[in-house]
Design a protein around this motif. Structure first.
Motif, PDB file in Angstrom:
ATOM      1  N   VAL A  18       9.943  97.856 -35.107  1.00 59.31           N
ATOM      2  CA  VAL A  18      11.296  98.293 -34.350  1.00 59.31           C
ATOM      3  C   VAL A  18      12.092  99.515 -34.890  1.00 59.31           C
ATOM      4  O   VAL A  18      12.131  99.997 -35.354  1.00 59.31           O
ATOM      5  CB  VAL A  18      11.827  97.272 -33.024  1.00 59.31           C
ATOM      6  CG1 VAL A  18      12.405  98.011 -32.206  1.00 59.31           C
ATOM      7  CG2 VAL A  18      10.886  96.919 -32.113  1.00 59.31           C
TER       8      VAL A  18
ATOM      9  N   HIS B 156      12.651 102.406 -33.014  1.00 55.72           N
ATOM     10  CA  HIS B 156      11.649 103.017 -32.890  1.00 55.72           C
ATOM     11  C   HIS B 156      12.235 104.822 -33.659  1.00 55.72           C
ATOM     12  O   HIS B 156      11.865 105.651 -33.091  1.00 55.72           O
ATOM     13  CB  HIS B 156      11.807 103.579 -31.932  1.00 55.72           C
ATOM     14  CG  HIS B 156      11.070 102.249 -30.556  1.00 55.72           C
ATOM     15  ND1 HIS B 156      10.250 101.225 -31.672  1.00 55.72           N
ATOM     16  CD2 HIS B 156      11.812 101.473 -29.775  1.00 55.72           C
ATOM     17  CE1 HIS B 156       9.783 100.448 -30.350  1.00 55.72           C
ATOM     18  NE2 HIS B 156      11.285 100.339 -29.580  1.00 55.72           N
TER      19      HIS B 156
ATOM     20  N   SER C  69      21.018 104.366 -33.505  1.00 51.63           N
ATOM     21  CA  SER C  69      21.964 103.647 -32.976  1.00 51.63           C
ATOM     22  C   SER C  69      22.584 103.055 -33.033  1.00 51.63           C
ATOM     23  O   SER C  69      22.709 103.630 -34.518  1.00 51.63           O
ATOM     24  CB  SER C  69      20.258 102.353 -32.421  1.00 51.63           C
ATOM     25  OG  SER C  69      20.828 101.104 -33.757  1.00 51.63           O
TER      26      SER C  69
ATOM     27  N   PRO D  72      14.628  99.308 -25.137  1.00 50.79           N
ATOM     28  CA  PRO D  72      14.207  99.848 -24.613  1.00 50.79           C
ATOM     29  C   PRO D  72      13.190 101.055 -24.681  1.00 50.79           C
ATOM     30  O   PRO D  72      12.915 101.056 -25.661  1.00 50.79           O
ATOM     31  CB  PRO D  72      15.128 101.285 -23.483  1.00 50.79           C
ATOM     32  CG  PRO D  72      16.695 100.307 -23.608  1.00 50.79           C
ATOM     33  CD  PRO D  72      16.540  99.710 -24.940  1.00 50.79           C
ATOM     34  N   ASP D  73      11.917 101.330 -24.944  1.00 54.63           N
ATOM     35  CA  ASP D  73      11.205 101.738 -24.637  1.00 54.63           C
ATOM     36  C   ASP D  73      11.309 103.181 -25.026  1.00 54.63           C
ATOM     37  O   ASP D  73      12.931 103.670 -24.662  1.00 54.63           O
ATOM     38  CB  ASP D  73       9.572 102.450 -23.071  1.00 54.63           C
ATOM     39  CG  ASP D  73       8.389 103.151 -24.356  1.00 54.63           C
ATOM     40  OD1 ASP D  73       8.948 104.231 -24.689  1.00 54.63           O
ATOM     41  OD2 ASP D  73       7.598 102.549 -24.047  1.00 54.63           O
ATOM     42  N   ALA D  74      11.082 103.768 -26.049  1.00 52.23           N
ATOM     43  CA  ALA D  74      10.980 104.974 -27.414  1.00 52.23           C
ATOM     44  C   ALA D  74      10.804 106.281 -26.412  1.00 52.23           C
ATOM     45  O   ALA D  74      11.391 107.485 -26.502  1.00 52.23           O
ATOM     46  CB  ALA D  74      10.904 105.393 -28.884  1.00 52.23           C
ATOM     47  N   ALA D  75      10.397 106.269 -25.059  1.00 57.12           N
ATOM     48  CA  ALA D  75       9.429 107.574 -24.792  1.00 57.12           C
ATOM     49  C   ALA D  75      10.412 108.009 -23.575  1.00 57.12           C
ATOM     50  O   ALA D  75      10.503 106.737 -22.007  1.00 57.12           O
ATOM     51  CB  ALA D  75       8.128 107.915 -24.423  1.00 57.12           C
TER      52      ALA D  75
ATOM     53  N   GLN E 136      15.513 106.630 -19.193  1.00 57.61           N
ATOM     54  CA  GLN E 136      14.231 106.945 -18.391  1.00 57.61           C
ATOM     55  C   GLN E 136      13.902 106.343 -17.112  1.00 57.61           C
ATOM     56  O   GLN E 136      13.615 106.467 -16.600  1.00 57.61           O
ATOM     57  CB  GLN E 136      14.495 104.773 -19.179  1.00 57.61           C
ATOM     58  CG  GLN E 136      14.118 104.230 -20.091  1.00 57.61           C
ATOM     59  CD  GLN E 136      13.319 104.737 -21.265  1.00 57.61           C
ATOM     60  OE1 GLN E 136      11.567 105.105 -20.421  1.00 57.61           O
ATOM     61  NE2 GLN E 136      13.128 104.705 -22.070  1.00 57.61           N
TER      62      GLN E 136
END
Length: 246
Positions: free
Chosen positions: A93, A121, A125, A156-159, A208
């Motif tokens: 990560v 990711h 941040s 959270p997911d990076a996508a 998201q």
């Protein structure tokens, strides 16, 4: 000790204490003796959040003599910093983009200081770190922010589910314009009529969910709308929960 590859045989005493913080527990581990002291702070899952090495001569203060610059090699210090960060960061990560040391040209600095952002990711941040490397490559100090002590929930997911163009369209609606007479920049003395942004709140789009979120409203709710103010919805919710007005 396994994560950092520590050899603590040169210390005579050890002490470990666990402290409950707001979001997570933190262990403080300290080895000490005639060789100096070593203090490490770590989360319960083993994440190292700070490291401090103190040697006897450092504890006695800086001696006399002329001021001098660090005598080591900045490139070797950067290599030592990267090797240490590889040990303490989660490779699945977390990552950093190591910058040039901040104090390489400072007189009597203890070592080379590296600071920066911990990327999640490979995205920037709010988490930061600092790392000091002695001219001979020994790590003296390390400190980092950790997600577990900074916010609730995971990463959270990076996508994103919403692309930048969709987010821009939704944010554009939050910026109403107003007409106003203003003086032009420079030496002009005649007022001109301009459209100016009428920003009363700060918004963001959740990448998201695509939801448009009023950040200012969330902050006001978190702080109770300010000292001395009353929030009817908040008061009603408090009454239902059984809390007194105080």
């Amino acid at each position: 000790k396994t994560t950092l590859g520590l050899d603590t045989d040169g210390y005579e005493t050890f002490q470990g204490d666990c402290y409950e913080q707001e979001l997570a527990s933190v262990w403080t581990l300290r080895w000490s003796g005639s060789a100096g002291s070593l203090t490490v702070e770590a989360l319960e899952d083993g994440t190292v959040v700070s490291y401090r090495l103190t040697e006897p001569e450092a504890a006695e203060g800086i001696g006399g003599g002329l001021p001098s610059f660090p005598q080591g090699d900045p490139e070797a210090a950067a290599a030592a910093a990267e090797a240490f960060l590889d040990r303490v960061l989660d490779p699945a990560v977390e990552s950093v983009r190591l910058e040039a040391p901040e104090n390489a040209d400072r007189l009597d600095s203890a070592g080379y200081l590296f600071t920066g952002v911990i990327r999640l990711h490979d995205l920037p941040s709010p988490l930061s770190y600092s790392l000091t490397v002695r001219p001979d490559g020994e790590i003296l100090r390390f400190r980092r922010d950790a997600a577990a002590t900074s916010w609730l929930g995971g990463i959270p997911d990076a996508a994103p589910a919403v692309d930048a163009s969709e987010a821009a369209l939704r944010l554009r609606e939050t910026c109403p314009l107003r007409l106003e007479y203003v003086l032009p920049e420079g030496e002009g003395t005649e007022a001109v009529l301009r459209y100016l942004p009428d920003r009363v709140s700060e918004f963001y789009v959740d990448a998201q969910t695509g939801e448009l979120v009023d950040l200012s409203a969330l902050e006001n709710a978190m702080y109770g709308g300010g000292a001395g103010s009353s929030n009817a919805a908040g008061d009603a919710a408090a009454a239902e929960s059984g809390l007194s007005e105080a």
